[in-house]
Write an enzyme that holds these catalytic residues in place. Structure first.
Site, PDB file in Angstrom:
ATOM      1  N   HIS A  72       0.837  -1.204   0.000  1.00  0.00           N
ATOM      2  CA  HIS A  72       0.000   0.000   0.000  1.00  0.00           C
ATOM      3  C   HIS A  72       0.868   1.249   0.000  1.00  0.00           C
ATOM      4  CE1 HIS A  72      -4.196  -1.566   1.293  1.00  0.00           C
ATOM      5  NE2 HIS A  72      -3.581  -2.406   0.498  1.00  0.00           N
ATOM      6  N   TYR A 201      -9.349   5.579   7.073  1.00  0.00           N
ATOM      7  CA  TYR A 201      -9.553   5.983   8.466  1.00  0.00           C
ATOM      8  C   TYR A 201     -10.588   7.100   8.444  1.00  0.00           C
ATOM      9  CZ  TYR A 201      -5.381   3.371   9.862  1.00  0.00           C
ATOM     10  OH  TYR A 201      -4.466   2.370  10.110  1.00  0.00           O
ATOM     11  N   PRO A 293      -5.273   0.100  18.595  1.00  0.00           N
ATOM     12  CA  PRO A 293      -4.974  -0.383  17.236  1.00  0.00           C
ATOM     13  C   PRO A 293      -4.916   0.697  16.152  1.00  0.00           C
ATOM     14  CG  PRO A 293      -7.201  -0.989  17.890  1.00  0.00           C
ATOM     15  CD  PRO A 293      -6.564  -0.395  19.094  1.00  0.00           C
ATOM     16  N   LYS A 297       0.318  -0.299  15.297  1.00  0.00           N
ATOM     17  CA  LYS A 297       1.714  -0.363  15.730  1.00  0.00           C
ATOM     18  C   LYS A 297       2.069  -1.599  16.565  1.00  0.00           C
ATOM     19  CE  LYS A 297       3.202   3.066  13.614  1.00  0.00           C
ATOM     20  NZ  LYS A 297       3.654   2.547  12.324  1.00  0.00           N
ATOM     21  N   TYR A 385       3.582   6.430  10.422  1.00  0.00           N
ATOM     22  CA  TYR A 385       2.767   5.300   9.957  1.00  0.00           C
ATOM     23  C   TYR A 385       3.641   4.247   9.292  1.00  0.00           C
ATOM     24  CZ  TYR A 385      -1.487   2.934   8.513  1.00  0.00           C
ATOM     25  OH  TYR A 385      -2.498   2.013   8.376  1.00  0.00           O
TER      26      TYR A 385
HETATM   27  C1  PHB Z   1      -6.122  -4.398  10.356  1.00  0.00           C
HETATM   28  O1  PHB Z   1      -6.021  -4.639   9.154  1.00  0.00           O
HETATM   29  O2  PHB Z   1      -6.551  -5.241  11.154  1.00  0.00           O
HETATM   30  C2  PHB Z   1      -5.744  -3.049  10.845  1.00  0.00           C
HETATM   31  C3  PHB Z   1      -5.160  -2.153   9.971  1.00  0.00           C
HETATM   32  C4  PHB Z   1      -4.833  -0.881  10.408  1.00  0.00           C
HETATM   33  C5  PHB Z   1      -5.078  -0.518  11.719  1.00  0.00           C
HETATM   34  C6  PHB Z   1      -5.640  -1.421  12.606  1.00  0.00           C
HETATM   35  C7  PHB Z   1      -5.971  -2.698  12.173  1.00  0.00           C
HETATM   36  O3  PHB Z   1      -4.785   0.737  12.124  1.00  0.00           O
END
Ligand code: PHB
Ligand code: APR
Length: 392
Positions: A72, A201, A293, A297, A385
């Site tokens: 990505h 997000y 989450p 991280k 990130y």
């Molecule tokens: C996930 O794919 O489970 C995932 C991805 C990004 C995040 C949290 C969980 O910030």
């Protein structure tokens, strides 16, 4: 039993550490309390920083990751009905992230370890660690119905947030800094192609939502819910309706729905233990720190911890110098605190406050607007990130 490094816990931290030690000729034993099937099926996050991908490749666990991992080049931020792309390579000098589920990493590491790697015992539950202040600590554990002991030069607690290793730290030896968040995530796994190319997000009207994925045919989605939420109160249709509302934008975009194959609620907290070592006992991964989450991280920190630790053990093994090993806690914590700060800020910026504080809501929007208006602010998000370098 006797070994150089006794590792408690066969999650990503313990398994990768064992792999790294094995490759430098250091013998170790991994004790995992669960069955192989259980650790290989447990659903966790799946976003890997560039450094995590590099580390897995370097230790021979890159084959399936290379074939199946989804690279990505950014994420999308959604708020106020707008969509904003954050371009990672453009902002970081070429860095990307990779989607590859933690459970797949565990499968890859388990199969490498069982194929000529160091000893890995499943259904081996560590009960206590004794003598970490002396010269030869001992792990007492239950295996096949009897209590056994593992004598080691060093013990590493990779036993997650509810493990026994952190409990073996005497009072006053390490301090826990913790923060609770007034919300949880309800996560679903669905057999439907992702409705997006990169992770979204979203700061929606009703709260935060995240669109992630596991593969071109499996989506992973999350919703902010109140603490104490029972997943049974969220039938699939309700989840999809709420997700669609939180991802709504001005213009054309549709959330595809499909069969939900898993649903669970996870509370959110931040916790850092400092220092991450006492005597001959080291802590790594979730045993030492928890992050919410948002920003994914947790796994990446587990990997960076064990990379530092493995280098410390390798230096000791090679030259007899404990210089790097003695700096483990300091080096690991530098990165841990940065990731803790990043996850905390991402969480606070995107989640609705349960008391709907109108001023705080405006602050969130101002932060988001700064990120989408300023290249410097966006570059700061992208740097964290995609992962900060190890400060070895
Ligand atoms: C996930 O794919 O489970 C995932 C991805 C990004 C995040 C949290 C969980 O910030
Ligand atoms: N004895 C042996 N094994 C134990 C014990 C015990 N007493 N207690 C816990 N374990 C095992 C658990 O069954 C689990 O497999 O330790 C392992 C810890 O693994 P994880 O919880 O996956 O933690 P870690 O390896 O640090 O990985 C961090 O996991 O929780 C996520 O978000 C987190 O992605 C991050 C990653």
């Amino acid at each position: 039993m006797r070994t150089s490094v006794g590792i408690i816990g066969g999650g990503p931290a313990g398994l990768l550490l064992a792999r790294l030690l094995h490759r430098t000729g250091i013998d170790c034993v991994v004790l995992e309390s669960r069955t192989r099937a259980y650790v290989e099926e447990r659903q966790r996050a799946g976003m890997l920083e560039q450094g995590t991908v590099d580390a897995l490749r370097a230790c021979g666990a890159g084959d399936r990751l290379n074939a199946e991992g989804l690279v990505h080049r950014g994420i999308e931020l959604r708020f106020d009905g707008e969509r904003h792309h954050i371009d990672f390579p453009g902002l970081t000098g070429g860095r990307t992230v990779t989607i590859y589920a933690q459970t797949e990493i565990v499968k890859d590491l388990v199969s490498l370890q069982l194929d000529g790697g160091p000893t890995l015992l499943f259904e081996a539950q560590a009960l206590a660690v004794d003598g970490v202040e002396g010269g030869e600590p001992v792990v007492r554990f239950l295996h096949e119905g009897r209590e056994r002991t593992l004598s080691c030069a060093y013990v590493v607690g990779c036993d997650g947030s509810h493990g026994i290793a952190s409990a073996a730290l005497p009072a006053g030896a390490s301090r826990a800094y913790a923060h609770e968040y007034p919300y949880s995530w309800l996560g679903i796994l669905a057999d439907v192609p992702p409705s997006c190319e990169e992770l979204i997000y979203a700061r929606g009207e009703g709260g935060f939502a995240l669109h992630s994925m596991r593969s071109p045919s499996v989506s992973r989605l999350y919703l902010q819910v109140p603490n104490g939420t029972d997943p049974a109160d969220w039938p699939d249709e309700r989840v999809w309706d709420e997700l669609a509302a939180r991802f709504a934008v001005d213009g054309d975009w549709r959330l595809e729905r499909g069969p939900v194959t898993a649903k669970s609620v996870t509370p959110m907290r931040s916790l850092v233990r400092e220092p991450m070592r006492h005597g001959r006992l080291f802590l790594a991964g979730d045993a030492a720190h928890i992050v919410p989450p948002t920003g994914a991280k947790g796994l990446n920190l587990a990997v960076s911890d064990v990379r530092v630790l493995a280098q410390g053990f390798a230096e000791l093994h090679r030259s007899g110098s404990s210089r790097l090993l003695d700096r483990y806690s300091e080096v690991a914590l530098t990165r841990v605190w940065q990731a803790t700060r990043f996850s905390y800020d991402m969480t606070k910026m995107l989640h609705a406050q349960p008391d709907s504080d109108a001023f705080e809501a405006r602050m969130q929007l101002a932060r988001l607007r700064r990120i989408t208006a300023s290249r410097t602010a966006a570059a700061e998000l992208a740097a964290h990130y995609t992962g900060l370098p190890l400060a070895l």
